[in-house]
Each structure stands twice: as structure tokens, then as C-alpha cells.
Design a protein around this motif. Structure first.
Motif, mmCIF file in Angstrom:
data_model
loop_
_atom_site.group_PDB
_atom_site.id
_atom_site.type_symbol
_atom_site.label_atom_id
_atom_site.label_comp_id
_atom_site.label_asym_id
_atom_site.label_seq_id
_atom_site.Cartn_x
_atom_site.Cartn_y
_atom_site.Cartn_z
ATOM 1 N N ASP A 1 0.843 -1.205 0.000
ATOM 2 C CA ASP A 1 0.000 0.000 0.000
ATOM 3 C C ASP A 1 0.874 1.250 0.000
ATOM 4 O OD1 ASP A 1 -2.110 1.758 0.157
ATOM 5 O OD2 ASP A 1 -2.567 1.352 2.260
ATOM 6 N N PRO A 2 1.564 1.498 -1.112
ATOM 7 C CA PRO A 2 2.501 2.634 -1.135
ATOM 8 C C PRO A 2 1.843 3.986 -0.957
ATOM 9 C CG PRO A 2 2.230 1.695 -3.329
ATOM 10 C CD PRO A 2 1.577 0.746 -2.380
ATOM 11 N N ASP A 3 0.588 4.127 -1.362
ATOM 12 C CA ASP A 3 -0.077 5.424 -1.224
ATOM 13 C C ASP A 3 -0.162 5.874 0.231
ATOM 14 O OD1 ASP A 3 -0.579 6.070 -3.879
ATOM 15 O OD2 ASP A 3 -2.388 4.859 -3.944
ATOM 16 N N ALA A 4 -0.168 4.912 1.135
ATOM 17 C CA ALA A 4 -0.297 5.247 2.552
ATOM 18 C C ALA A 4 1.042 5.540 3.213
ATOM 19 C CB ALA A 4 -0.986 4.100 3.295
ATOM 20 N N HIS A 5 2.149 5.255 2.523
ATOM 21 C CA HIS A 5 3.454 5.337 3.169
ATOM 22 C C HIS A 5 4.506 6.120 2.381
ATOM 23 C CE1 HIS A 5 2.259 2.107 5.984
ATOM 24 N NE2 HIS A 5 1.676 1.557 4.945
ATOM 25 N N ALA A 6 4.380 6.192 1.073
ATOM 26 C CA ALA A 6 5.518 6.547 0.231
ATOM 27 C C ALA A 6 5.683 8.034 -0.010
ATOM 28 C CB ALA A 6 5.398 5.846 -1.117
ATOM 29 N N VAL A 7 6.927 8.406 -0.289
ATOM 30 C CA VAL A 7 7.225 9.706 -0.881
ATOM 31 C C VAL A 7 6.760 9.669 -2.325
ATOM 32 C CG1 VAL A 7 9.059 11.271 -1.575
ATOM 33 C CG2 VAL A 7 9.180 10.122 0.641
ATOM 34 N N THR A 8 7.156 8.616 -3.029
ATOM 35 C CA THR A 8 6.729 8.392 -4.409
ATOM 36 C C THR A 8 6.952 6.926 -4.744
ATOM 37 O OG1 THR A 8 6.977 9.156 -6.702
ATOM 38 C CG2 THR A 8 8.988 8.947 -5.398
ATOM 39 N N TRP A 9 6.308 6.467 -5.807
ATOM 40 C CA TRP A 9 6.454 5.066 -6.184
ATOM 41 C C TRP A 9 6.053 4.884 -7.634
ATOM 42 C CZ3 TRP A 9 2.118 1.916 -7.389
ATOM 43 C CH2 TRP A 9 0.864 2.508 -7.133
ATOM 44 N N ALA A 10 6.405 3.718 -8.199
ATOM 45 C CA ALA A 10 6.047 3.422 -9.581
ATOM 46 C C ALA A 10 5.943 1.920 -9.775
ATOM 47 C CB ALA A 10 7.080 4.004 -10.543
ATOM 48 N N ASP A 11 5.043 1.525 -10.685
ATOM 49 C CA ASP A 11 4.914 0.140 -11.134
ATOM 50 C C ASP A 11 5.408 0.039 -12.568
ATOM 51 O OD1 ASP A 11 3.836 -0.800 -8.802
ATOM 52 O OD2 ASP A 11 1.779 -0.947 -9.531
ATOM 53 N N VAL A 12 6.132 -1.030 -12.859
ATOM 54 C CA VAL A 12 6.630 -1.270 -14.208
ATOM 55 C C VAL A 12 6.486 -2.755 -14.517
ATOM 56 C CG1 VAL A 12 8.669 -1.280 -15.704
ATOM 57 C CG2 VAL A 12 8.268 0.638 -14.161
ATOM 58 N N ARG A 13 5.931 -3.073 -15.690
ATOM 59 C CA ARG A 13 5.832 -4.465 -16.097
ATOM 60 C C ARG A 13 7.062 -4.823 -16.922
ATOM 61 N NH1 ARG A 13 2.401 -8.431 -15.768
ATOM 62 N NH2 ARG A 13 0.868 -7.101 -14.730
ATOM 63 N N VAL A 14 7.640 -5.970 -16.616
ATOM 64 C CA VAL A 14 8.823 -6.433 -17.335
ATOM 65 C C VAL A 14 8.561 -7.833 -17.863
ATOM 66 C CG1 VAL A 14 10.347 -5.058 -15.880
ATOM 67 C CG2 VAL A 14 9.948 -7.448 -15.308
ATOM 68 N N GLY A 15 9.335 -8.227 -18.874
ATOM 69 C CA GLY A 15 9.196 -9.549 -19.455
ATOM 70 C C GLY A 15 9.206 -9.463 -20.964
ATOM 71 N N ASP A 16 9.498 -10.602 -21.591
ATOM 72 C CA ASP A 16 9.518 -10.663 -23.047
ATOM 73 C C ASP A 16 9.064 -12.056 -23.469
ATOM 74 O OD1 ASP A 16 11.718 -12.392 -22.658
ATOM 75 O OD2 ASP A 16 13.140 -10.737 -22.833
ATOM 76 N N ALA A 17 9.331 -12.406 -24.698
ATOM 77 C CA ALA A 17 8.874 -13.696 -25.220
ATOM 78 C C ALA A 17 9.509 -14.869 -24.496
ATOM 79 C CB ALA A 17 9.179 -13.779 -26.722
ATOM 80 N N HIS A 18 10.641 -14.624 -23.837
ATOM 81 C CA HIS A 18 11.366 -15.700 -23.174
ATOM 82 C C HIS A 18 11.245 -15.648 -21.654
ATOM 83 C CE1 HIS A 18 13.120 -16.433 -27.097
ATOM 84 N NE2 HIS A 18 13.477 -15.166 -27.152
ATOM 85 N N THR A 19 10.629 -14.622 -21.129
ATOM 86 C CA THR A 19 10.543 -14.428 -19.679
ATOM 87 C C THR A 19 9.101 -14.125 -19.287
ATOM 88 O OG1 THR A 19 12.768 -13.475 -19.677
ATOM 89 C CG2 THR A 19 11.435 -13.119 -17.721
ATOM 90 N N ALA A 20 8.615 -14.787 -18.262
ATOM 91 C CA ALA A 20 7.258 -14.538 -17.791
ATOM 92 C C ALA A 20 7.101 -13.074 -17.401
ATOM 93 C CB ALA A 20 6.945 -15.437 -16.606
ATOM 94 N N SER A 21 5.949 -12.502 -17.736
ATOM 95 C CA SER A 21 5.704 -11.102 -17.425
ATOM 96 C C SER A 21 5.518 -10.919 -15.928
ATOM 97 C CB SER A 21 4.453 -10.617 -18.165
ATOM 98 O OG SER A 21 4.188 -9.267 -17.875
ATOM 99 N N LEU A 22 6.188 -9.927 -15.383
ATOM 100 C CA LEU A 22 6.127 -9.625 -13.961
ATOM 101 C C LEU A 22 5.806 -8.149 -13.764
ATOM 102 C CD1 LEU A 22 9.423 -11.368 -12.752
ATOM 103 C CD2 LEU A 22 7.113 -12.236 -12.421
ATOM 104 N N GLN A 23 4.980 -7.857 -12.787
ATOM 105 C CA GLN A 23 4.770 -6.477 -12.368
ATOM 106 C C GLN A 23 5.802 -6.165 -11.291
ATOM 107 O OE1 GLN A 23 2.438 -4.723 -13.883
ATOM 108 N NE2 GLN A 23 2.463 -2.799 -12.762
ATOM 109 N N THR A 24 6.588 -5.135 -11.479
ATOM 110 C CA THR A 24 7.586 -4.752 -10.489
ATOM 111 C C THR A 24 7.218 -3.406 -9.891
ATOM 112 O OG1 THR A 24 9.050 -3.593 -12.052
ATOM 113 C CG2 THR A 24 9.353 -5.978 -11.817
ATOM 114 N N ARG A 25 7.621 -3.209 -8.653
ATOM 115 C CA ARG A 25 7.256 -1.971 -7.953
ATOM 116 C C ARG A 25 8.441 -1.457 -7.145
ATOM 117 N NH1 ARG A 25 1.838 -2.303 -4.719
ATOM 118 N NH2 ARG A 25 1.076 -2.017 -6.855
ATOM 119 N N ALA A 26 8.706 -0.167 -7.277
ATOM 120 C CA ALA A 26 9.712 0.513 -6.463
ATOM 121 C C ALA A 26 9.023 1.609 -5.665
ATOM 122 C CB ALA A 26 10.810 1.109 -7.333
#
Length: 210
Positions: free
Chosen positions: A128-153
Motif C-alpha cells: 500500500d505505497p499510497d499510505a506510506h511513500a514519498v513516491t512510487w512506480a509500477d513497471v511491467r517487465v518480461g519478453d517472449a522468453h521471460t514470464a511477465s512480472l509487475q515490479t514496484r519501487a
């Protein structure tokens, strides 16, 4: 400064963590550091940590909680940012999270394990970054050879802290799980900008098919 734990005490803590299901909150990580391109711990320790947890892992990819929280205590590899254990010892990370200086010290006298203390402190920030963070972002990574993952910083900085805490996690479809947390000195804008503009697994995260 907190003294180094004995391996026996770390393995005992890991057995407690495994019994409590805490390791499920952590994703996968490689022991090959992205800055030094070398292992931060050796294979013998890697195997011992996972054996204590009852986890089958194939070098160099294992449970991020075991590797980052416990393994880093025993790492002697110098990185551009110092020793990996420094984040648990020097108080910069705990200050950024609004915690006491010794909150992440390895202390056998405490009722809670180190992994539980770290997980309890940073998992709410990741989920729940909205309740704690200075700032944050989600990024989806992955390609034809790698399962798609949602990543968050997520970036967090409590009042008066000299550093900003970065909490990083991934979601492979089963909810956000932790990869790592560490302090950042100075300007954090470029870190998040690169995170968004160059989608990839970062900070030693690993995909399940690695």
C-alpha cells in the motif's frame, strides 16, 4: 554496531521463519550482484540457508528473504556501496523507515526474528505505497522468453532521515512479494526515472524460470 551473528543462530531463526510462513512474502533473487557481477555469498552458505528453510533452490537463484536479510550479514564482498550488511547495521535504513537505529540488528535475545522485523516493516509499504511513500512506480517487465512480472519501487523517507529507503518487489500473478530494501543517499529522482524508462528486473531480482 551490532556484532555478526553465528551461523547456527541464523539457521535457527530461519527455521522459525519457515515455520511461520514468512518466507512466502519474499520473491526470488540471484546471489550474483548486478554491480560487481560476482556472488555476494558462496554456494555452501547458499545451500545452508535454504536447507534450514526447507526450500529447494538451485544456485545462484534462491529466496530473496534468505539471501538479502540473512545472507547479506555474512557477505564479505565489497560493493560500490560498501558491505551488503551495512544496510542492517548503520541505521540509515531504519531512520528512513521511522524505526529505532537497532531495529534491524541481528539480536538473538529478541522475541522476533530479523526477517519478521524486516518483513513487518516494509511489506505494508510495498503493498500500500499510497499510505506510506514519498513516491512510487509500477513497471511491467518480461519478453517472449521471460514470464511477465509487475515490479514496484517505493521510496520512503521519514522526517529527519539522512537517506531514503527504497522498497522493491515483484508480482508474478500471486500478489506483491518483497525482493529487497536499502537506503539511498542524495537525489532519488533519477533512480525512479530509470526504473520507469528502462523496464527490467533490478536489484538482483530473478524470474522463476531463471
Amino acid at each position: 554496531m551490532s556484532t555478526l551473528p553465528s551461523l547456527d543462530s541464523a539457521l535457527a531463526a530461519i527455521r522459525d521463519d519457515a515455520a511461520a510462513g514468512l518466507l512466502d512474502a519474499w520473491a526470488l533473487s540471484t546471489v550474483i550482484d548486478e554491480k560487481t557481477n560476482s556472488p555476494v555469498i558462496d554456494e555452501t552458505l547458499f545451500d545452508a540457508l535454504h536447507a534450514a528453510a526447507g526450500i529447494t533452490a538451485e544456485w545462484p537463484v534462491g529466496n530473496a528473504g534468505l539471501l538479502h536479510v540473512y545472507g547479506y550479514w555474512f557477505s564479505t564482498v565489497e560493493t560500490p556501496y560498501g558491505l551488503k550488511r551495512d544496510r542492517w547495521v548503520d541505521g540509515q535504513l531504519t531512520a528512513a523507515l521511522g524505526l529505532p537505529t537497532d531495529a534491524f540488528h541481528f539480536d538473538e535475545s529478541r522475541a522476533s526474528t530479523l526477517l519478521r522485523r524486516v518483513t513487518d516493516a516494509v511489506m505494508p509499504v510495498l503493498v500500500d505505497p499510497d499510505a506510506h511513500a514519498v513516491t512510487w512506480a509500477d513497471v511491467r517487465v518480461g519478453d517472449a522468453h521471460t514470464a511477465s512480472l509487475q515490479t514496484r519501487a517505493v521510496l520512503v523517507r521519514s522526517a529527519g532521515a539522512s537517506a531514503t529507503a527504497l522498497v522493491y518487489g515483484v508480482d508474478d500473478g500471486c500478489g506483491m512479494r518483497l525482493v529487497t530494501v536499502f537506503p539511498i543517499q542524495g537525489e532519488t529522482g533519477p533512480v525512479l526515472e530509470e526504473f520507469v524508462s528502462e523496464p527490467r528486473l533490478r536489484w538482483n531480482a530473478a524470474a522463476s524460470d531463471s
